[in-house]
Design a protein around this motif. Structure first.
Motif, mmCIF file in Angstrom:
data_model
loop_
_atom_site.group_PDB
_atom_site.id
_atom_site.type_symbol
_atom_site.label_atom_id
_atom_site.label_comp_id
_atom_site.label_asym_id
_atom_site.label_seq_id
_atom_site.Cartn_x
_atom_site.Cartn_y
_atom_site.Cartn_z
ATOM 1 N N GLU A 280 -63.832 40.513 -25.844
ATOM 2 C CA GLU A 280 -64.861 39.758 -26.565
ATOM 3 C C GLU A 280 -64.741 39.945 -28.087
ATOM 4 N N THR A 281 -63.543 39.798 -28.588
ATOM 5 C CA THR A 281 -63.283 39.906 -30.025
ATOM 6 C C THR A 281 -63.062 38.511 -30.597
ATOM 7 N N MET A 282 -63.741 38.213 -31.695
ATOM 8 C CA MET A 282 -63.612 36.899 -32.315
ATOM 9 C C MET A 282 -62.334 36.839 -33.135
ATOM 10 N N PHE A 283 -61.590 35.742 -32.957
ATOM 11 C CA PHE A 283 -60.365 35.512 -33.713
ATOM 12 C C PHE A 283 -60.503 34.226 -34.512
ATOM 13 N N GLY A 284 -60.141 34.302 -35.788
ATOM 14 C CA GLY A 284 -60.091 33.117 -36.628
ATOM 15 C C GLY A 284 -58.643 32.713 -36.802
ATOM 16 N N PHE A 285 -58.208 31.723 -36.055
ATOM 17 C CA PHE A 285 -56.812 31.331 -36.109
ATOM 18 C C PHE A 285 -56.494 30.700 -37.458
ATOM 19 N N PRO A 286 -55.424 31.144 -38.111
ATOM 20 C CA PRO A 286 -55.019 30.517 -39.377
ATOM 21 C C PRO A 286 -54.794 29.019 -39.197
ATOM 22 N N GLY A 287 -55.400 28.237 -40.088
ATOM 23 C CA GLY A 287 -55.237 26.792 -40.035
ATOM 24 C C GLY A 287 -56.164 26.078 -39.074
ATOM 25 N N SER A 288 -57.068 26.813 -38.413
ATOM 26 C CA SER A 288 -57.991 26.204 -37.457
ATOM 27 C C SER A 288 -59.412 26.273 -37.994
ATOM 28 N N ALA A 289 -60.210 25.286 -37.639
ATOM 29 C CA ALA A 289 -61.620 25.278 -38.034
ATOM 30 C C ALA A 289 -62.486 26.047 -37.048
ATOM 31 N N ASN A 290 -61.861 26.592 -35.997
ATOM 32 C CA ASN A 290 -62.623 27.257 -34.943
ATOM 33 C C ASN A 290 -62.392 28.761 -34.943
ATOM 34 N N ASP A 291 -63.420 29.495 -34.521
ATOM 35 C CA ASP A 291 -63.299 30.926 -34.239
ATOM 36 C C ASP A 291 -63.455 31.089 -32.734
ATOM 37 N N ARG A 292 -62.438 31.662 -32.104
ATOM 38 C CA ARG A 292 -62.426 31.767 -30.653
ATOM 39 C C ARG A 292 -62.596 33.213 -30.210
ATOM 40 N N LYS A 293 -63.277 33.375 -29.066
ATOM 41 C CA LYS A 293 -63.543 34.715 -28.532
ATOM 42 C C LYS A 293 -63.083 34.777 -27.079
ATOM 43 N N PRO A 294 -61.796 35.068 -26.847
ATOM 44 C CA PRO A 294 -61.339 35.227 -25.463
ATOM 45 C C PRO A 294 -62.011 36.430 -24.815
ATOM 46 N N ASP A 295 -62.070 36.414 -23.498
ATOM 47 C CA ASP A 295 -62.707 37.515 -22.776
ATOM 48 C C ASP A 295 -61.911 38.804 -22.903
ATOM 49 N N ALA A 296 -60.599 38.688 -23.063
ATOM 50 C CA ALA A 296 -59.731 39.830 -23.332
ATOM 51 C C ALA A 296 -58.542 39.314 -24.128
ATOM 52 N N ALA A 297 -57.901 40.208 -24.872
ATOM 53 C CA ALA A 297 -56.763 39.783 -25.692
ATOM 54 C C ALA A 297 -55.912 40.992 -26.047
ATOM 55 N N GLU B 18 -78.208 36.538 -28.454
ATOM 56 C CA GLU B 18 -76.999 36.647 -27.639
ATOM 57 C C GLU B 18 -75.758 36.493 -28.508
ATOM 58 N N ARG B 19 -74.843 37.446 -28.385
ATOM 59 C CA ARG B 19 -73.660 37.432 -29.242
ATOM 60 C C ARG B 19 -72.442 36.834 -28.549
ATOM 61 N N LEU B 20 -72.601 36.321 -27.340
ATOM 62 C CA LEU B 20 -71.467 35.752 -26.624
ATOM 63 C C LEU B 20 -71.372 34.268 -26.991
ATOM 64 N N PHE B 21 -70.628 34.000 -28.049
ATOM 65 C CA PHE B 21 -70.494 32.624 -28.517
ATOM 66 C C PHE B 21 -69.172 32.473 -29.255
ATOM 67 N N GLU B 22 -68.801 31.218 -29.497
ATOM 68 C CA GLU B 22 -67.666 30.873 -30.341
ATOM 69 C C GLU B 22 -68.163 29.947 -31.430
ATOM 70 N N VAL B 23 -67.337 29.732 -32.443
ATOM 71 C CA VAL B 23 -67.697 28.833 -33.528
ATOM 72 C C VAL B 23 -66.727 27.656 -33.479
ATOM 73 N N ILE B 24 -67.257 26.472 -33.171
ATOM 74 C CA ILE B 24 -66.455 25.267 -33.022
ATOM 75 C C ILE B 24 -66.852 24.285 -34.120
ATOM 76 N N ALA C 112 -53.690 35.547 -34.578
ATOM 77 C CA ALA C 112 -53.631 35.023 -33.214
ATOM 78 C C ALA C 112 -53.076 36.113 -32.303
ATOM 79 N N PRO C 113 -53.777 36.472 -31.231
ATOM 80 C CA PRO C 113 -53.239 37.489 -30.319
ATOM 81 C C PRO C 113 -52.039 36.941 -29.557
ATOM 82 N N GLU C 114 -51.168 37.839 -29.110
ATOM 83 C CA GLU C 114 -50.062 37.386 -28.261
ATOM 84 C C GLU C 114 -50.553 36.948 -26.882
#
Length: 202
Positions: free
Chosen positions: A79-96, A34-40, A118-120
């Motif tokens: 469902e696009t993964m974003f790696g926010f600058p300065g964050s240890a997490n990769d987040r995947k909002p449902d839409a962006a 399953e590819r629906l995940f985030e990295v925390i 970071a998306p707007e």
């Protein structure tokens, strides 16, 4: 009579085994299920999503992406993964939404697991399994990373919470419309077109 000594067999001692390297934190992207995940904090955390929530997210991306592309505004993605600058997490909002101002159209997209921007706009379709404190932690993280607006979609009450900051929120109902101004100029989606007709809960 002289005797000839038989040759003695020599036992070869095998070299000591080399220790196998142990990864304390397995690569969260080294996964084929399953590819629906985030990295925390370096750990893969599954994202649960029900049927209704999935349909809403699909419809929203289906409206957002062609509008942004046709009007040359930027990328509307799901469902696009974003790696926010300065964050240890990769987040995947449902839409962006990522504008061409924030990531110019001619700028190459890197071949990486998480888009380093970071998306707007970030959209979360809240599932029944989502915990309130996790939802609020992610909301704060989005704004700290530079997200300008967050939509929380609650299918069970047919409401959308529009956040312009972690402390500034407007609540929309089926009688209202989602608008993108000023981030996505002119985008409009009546909420009675977003929420599907659902069967009663058994």
């Amino acid at each position: 009579m002289s005797t000839v000594a038989e040759p003695r067999s020599v036992t070869q001692t095998p070299p000591p085994a080399q220790p196998t390297p142990v990864r304390l934190h397995p690569d969260p992207y080294d996964y084929h299920g399953e590819r629906l995940f985030e990295v925390i904090n370096g750990v893969r955390v599954e994202k649960g999503m029900g049927l209704i929530e999935n349909l809403i997210a699909t419809l929203l991306v289906g409206r957002l992406e062609p509008y942004c592309r046709t009007n040359n505004l930027g990328w509307g993605v799901g469902e696009t993964m974003f790696g926010f600058p300065g964050s240890a997490n990769d987040r995947k909002p449902d839409a962006a939404f990522v504008s061409f101002t924030r990531w110019p159209q001619a700028r190459p997209i890197p071949r990486v697991n998480a888009w380093p921007v970071a998306p707007e706009l970030a959209v979360e379709v809240i599932s029944p399994t989502d915990k309130a404190f996790d939802v609020l932690d992610k909301l704060a993280e989005y704004f700290a990373a530079g997200v300008q607006r967050v939509w929380h979609v609650y299918s069970h009450v047919e409401q959308v919470f529009v956040f312009d900051s972690p402390m500034q929120v407007r609540v929309l109902t089926r009688a209202d419309a989602l608008t993108g101004d000023p981030i996505i100029p002119g985008f409009r989606l009546p909420l009675d077109e977003l929420f599907p007709t659902t069967a009663p809960t058994p």
